[in-house]
Write a protein that holds these residues in place. Structure first.
Motif: not given
Length: 197
Positions: A78, A94, A96, A105, A125
């Motif tokens: 990610g 942040e 992802s 996320t 999350d």
């Protein structure tokens, strides 16, 4: 001449014509001054905050998660974005990625509390509606140890885990989390390798 700008300046001119003493803030007592100084000291970013700010940036992330000791990990990749917030007091992250085949996320905050002299962290999350919180310390080599807590969705009881974070190179950070496994004994639950882009 347009009268509106002149009228708008009238309150300002009245304030400026008032005696200087009336515009000054009331004198503080010694106790109030000490309280103000304590709050200013507590709220002023320092060396610890500068160190956290250096982690800001964009990262590629490799994630491994274990569900049981000896079981093969679930692996995913990610990206993460870290930003400095609140005038250098807090770093946000942040993330992802995917987790167990599902989109994932996450959002976290990390800071340093001048009052307690400890680092703190939070995490939310897309796999839970709860909050993970942690506190810890970091040494001069930026090796950090946190104790984290969250509520287990199955048992409804609080879970305690330990987190270790260290830089393995100037551009790579290793995150490891150990917590109770199915037999309640500690096991490695997660490993995340952040590589700066």
């Amino acid at each position: 001449m347009n009268r509106l700008p002149v009228l708008a300046l009238l309150p300002l001119s009245l304030c400026l014509s008032m005696p200087l003493q009336a515009q000054d803030a009331p004198k503080m007592s010694a106790e109030e001054a000490a309280m103000m100084e304590a709050y200013q000291k507590a709220g002023t970013p320092g060396i610890a905050h500068a160190g956290l700010s250096m982690t800001a940036g964009e990262y590629n992330v490799v994630i491994k998660s274990w569900s049981a000791p000896g079981a093969p990990p679930s692996e995913s990749t990610g990206t993460a974005s870290r930003k400095v917030m609140l005038g250098g007091r807090v770093v946000s992250e942040e993330l992802s990625s995917s987790m167990y085949g599902q989109p994932y996320t996450g959002f976290g905050l990390t800071g340093f509390d001048n009052v307690t002299g400890t680092y703190w962290t939070t995490w939310n999350d897309s796999m839970t509606t709860g909050l993970t919180t942690g506190t810890g310390t970091c040494d001069a080599q930026a090796r950090c140890a946190f104790t984290a807590h969250w509520d287990d969705p199955v048992s409804k009881k609080p879970v305690t885990a330990r987190i270790a974070i260290r830089w393995t190179s100037p551009s790579e950070q290793l995150f490891e989390m150990h917590g109770p496994g199915p037999d309640s004994k500690e096991m490695k639950m997660m490993e995340m390798v952040y590589t700066r882009k």
